[in-house]
Motif scaffolding. Structure first.
Motif, PDB file in Angstrom:
ATOM      1  N   TYR A 106     -48.587  49.775  64.404  1.00 46.84           N
ATOM      2  CA  TYR A 106     -48.122  48.514  63.824  1.00 46.84           C
ATOM      3  C   TYR A 106     -49.157  48.014  62.825  1.00 46.84           C
ATOM      4  O   TYR A 106     -50.351  47.990  63.100  1.00 46.84           O
ATOM      5  N   THR A 115     -47.545  54.404  68.597  1.00 44.34           N
ATOM      6  CA  THR A 115     -46.636  53.614  67.779  1.00 44.34           C
ATOM      7  C   THR A 115     -47.519  52.649  66.998  1.00 44.34           C
ATOM      8  O   THR A 115     -48.161  51.772  67.587  1.00 44.34           O
ATOM      9  N   ALA A 146     -46.161  56.711  58.789  1.00 43.63           N
ATOM     10  CA  ALA A 146     -45.491  56.396  60.048  1.00 43.63           C
ATOM     11  C   ALA A 146     -45.750  54.981  60.538  1.00 43.63           C
ATOM     12  O   ALA A 146     -45.184  54.571  61.561  1.00 43.63           O
ATOM     13  N   ASN A 190     -45.506  51.058  61.172  1.00 41.59           N
ATOM     14  CA  ASN A 190     -44.434  50.060  61.157  1.00 41.59           C
ATOM     15  C   ASN A 190     -44.980  48.793  60.520  1.00 41.59           C
ATOM     16  O   ASN A 190     -45.698  48.023  61.173  1.00 41.59           O
ATOM     17  N   ARG A 228     -49.280  61.199  75.229  1.00 43.61           N
ATOM     18  CA  ARG A 228     -48.496  60.155  74.576  1.00 43.61           C
ATOM     19  C   ARG A 228     -48.964  59.984  73.133  1.00 43.61           C
ATOM     20  O   ARG A 228     -50.160  59.981  72.851  1.00 43.61           O
ATOM     21  N   ASP A 229     -47.985  59.820  72.240  1.00 43.08           N
ATOM     22  CA  ASP A 229     -48.349  59.572  70.846  1.00 43.08           C
ATOM     23  C   ASP A 229     -48.496  58.068  70.605  1.00 43.08           C
ATOM     24  O   ASP A 229     -48.397  57.270  71.528  1.00 43.08           O
ATOM     25  N   GLY A 245     -44.975  43.564  68.542  1.00 38.38           N
ATOM     26  CA  GLY A 245     -44.650  44.981  68.584  1.00 38.38           C
ATOM     27  C   GLY A 245     -45.517  45.739  69.568  1.00 38.38           C
ATOM     28  O   GLY A 245     -45.022  46.554  70.362  1.00 38.38           O
ATOM     29  N   ASN A 305     -47.062  52.451  74.002  1.00 35.74           N
ATOM     30  CA  ASN A 305     -47.893  53.300  73.148  1.00 35.74           C
ATOM     31  C   ASN A 305     -48.398  52.564  71.909  1.00 35.74           C
ATOM     32  O   ASN A 305     -49.009  53.181  71.036  1.00 35.74           O
ATOM     33  N   GLY A 306     -48.165  51.270  71.829  1.00 36.74           N
ATOM     34  CA  GLY A 306     -48.453  50.524  70.610  1.00 36.74           C
ATOM     35  C   GLY A 306     -49.938  50.316  70.356  1.00 36.74           C
ATOM     36  O   GLY A 306     -50.733  50.146  71.282  1.00 36.74           O
ATOM     37  N   SER A 341     -44.442  47.748  73.234  1.00 33.24           N
ATOM     38  CA  SER A 341     -44.520  49.208  73.204  1.00 33.24           C
ATOM     39  C   SER A 341     -45.729  49.664  74.006  1.00 33.24           C
ATOM     40  O   SER A 341     -46.862  49.326  73.668  1.00 33.24           O
TER      41      SER A 341
END
Length: 318
Positions: free
Chosen positions: A178, A176, A203, A205, A173-174, A216, A222-223, A220
């Motif tokens: 924030y 995400t 990349a 957010n 898993r990559d 966020g 993956n967050g 998510s």
């Protein structure tokens, strides 16, 4: 200036004392005693991290002075210096120290620098989703996740959770990512202390507020993101952080947690004059037993009296 020296000198020692006081306030802090004649309007412009705490302090202050009104705006620490310099705010809350250029702009206008007032201690948390099994992380790993520059020395870019030791469904898993936005003092503090002065990845957010970062990450699987510990919810976890590989990882409420910082309120105080009564009483209340009880209730670490007393003395509030 003296207050800046105090802040730099005591942050290490005071955090040791204050971490133990995260759930209670130093009993040596004085009780706030209201005075007569306090009324009118004031404005606070600055840090999003401090937005909720400033609001709670304003409500506490209004309990003593029903005829006082404080307007709170929390768009980011970068808005505070301009507001103070232009005279549109009496308080400039910041989650970082002012930059040299910001101090110079103020001094060019008034002939003296702004006054920096430490008001609380924050731990900047690295948040993951509540269902993420990651047990700990190092600062070089944080840098390799959030930055392209990897100035903290990690030997490779980190783009998958498996590179942090997670296996099974997590391995490929990559992330995400924030982050706060560039006007934020939290953004600047994180870049300096977690990225070793490096640059964020494209990349990320960027979010307008700390609560948005936490939301966020909570939404998510993956967050991963960062913000003040005062914004933690049950949908995220604050991961223990180690300074380097092989060193102990500390939780956010430990005195050796590597991403702790003072939170400040800047004011315009002439070096040879007293603060206006409304400003003086507000800061006296913030640096009192009642004010630091509010700090603890909002999830931040209250100042010990030995720090608060020095700050009150420098402000002429004792």
């Amino acid at each position: 200036m003296k207050l800046k020296v105090i802040a730099a000198a005591v942050i290490g020692a005071s955090f040791v004392a204050s971490a133990a006081l995260a759930d209670r306030v130093d009993p040596d802090l004085p009780e706030y005693e209201p005075v007569s004649g306090i009324s009118g309007n004031m404005t606070s412009i600055g840090s999003d991290t401090l937005n909720n705490l400033m609001t709670l302090w304003a409500e506490e202050f209004a309990g003593f002075y029903p005829n006082i009104n404080i307007q709170i705006q929390g768009a980011g620490s970068g808005t505070a210096p301009t507001a103070l310099t232009e005279g549109t705010a009496q308080f400039g809350p910041m989650s970082r120290e002012m930059r040299t250029s910001e101090i110079q702009a103020f001094e060019d206008r008034f002939g003296y620098p702004p006054t920096m007032v430490p008001v609380a201690i924050d731990a900047l948390a690295v948040y993951v989703n509540q269902d993420n099994p990651l047990e700990s992380i190092t600062l070089p790993q944080v840098d390799a996740i959030f930055s392209d520059t990897r100035r903290c020395g990690y030997d490779q870019d980190i783009t998958r959770w498996g590179q942090l030791g997670l296996d099974g469904a997590w391995e490929n898993r990559d992330f995400t990512l924030y982050s706060r936005n560039a006007v934020s003092g939290t953004y600047a503090f994180f870049a300096e202390n977690a990225l070793c002065g490096g640059d964020f990845k494209d990349a990320i957010n960027e979010q307008p507020g700390s609560a948005s970062v936490v939301q966020g990450v909570s939404e998510s699987i993956n967050g991963i993101g960062y913000s003040g510990i005062g914004y933690i919810t049950s949908q995220v976890r604050a991961v223990p952080v180690a300074r380097d590989e092989g060193e102990e990882a500390y939780p956010v409420d430990h005195e050796d947690y590597p991403l702790s910082r003072f939170l400040f309120v800047y004011v315009n105080k002439h070096p040879n004059e007293d603060l206006a009564p409304q400003q003086a009483e507000f800061l006296r209340m913030v640096l009192s037993q009642q004010g630091q009880e509010v700090t603890a209730r909002d999830g931040y670490i209250p100042l010990p009296e030995r720090v608060a007393s020095r700050v009150r003395g420098e402000l002429g509030l004792d």
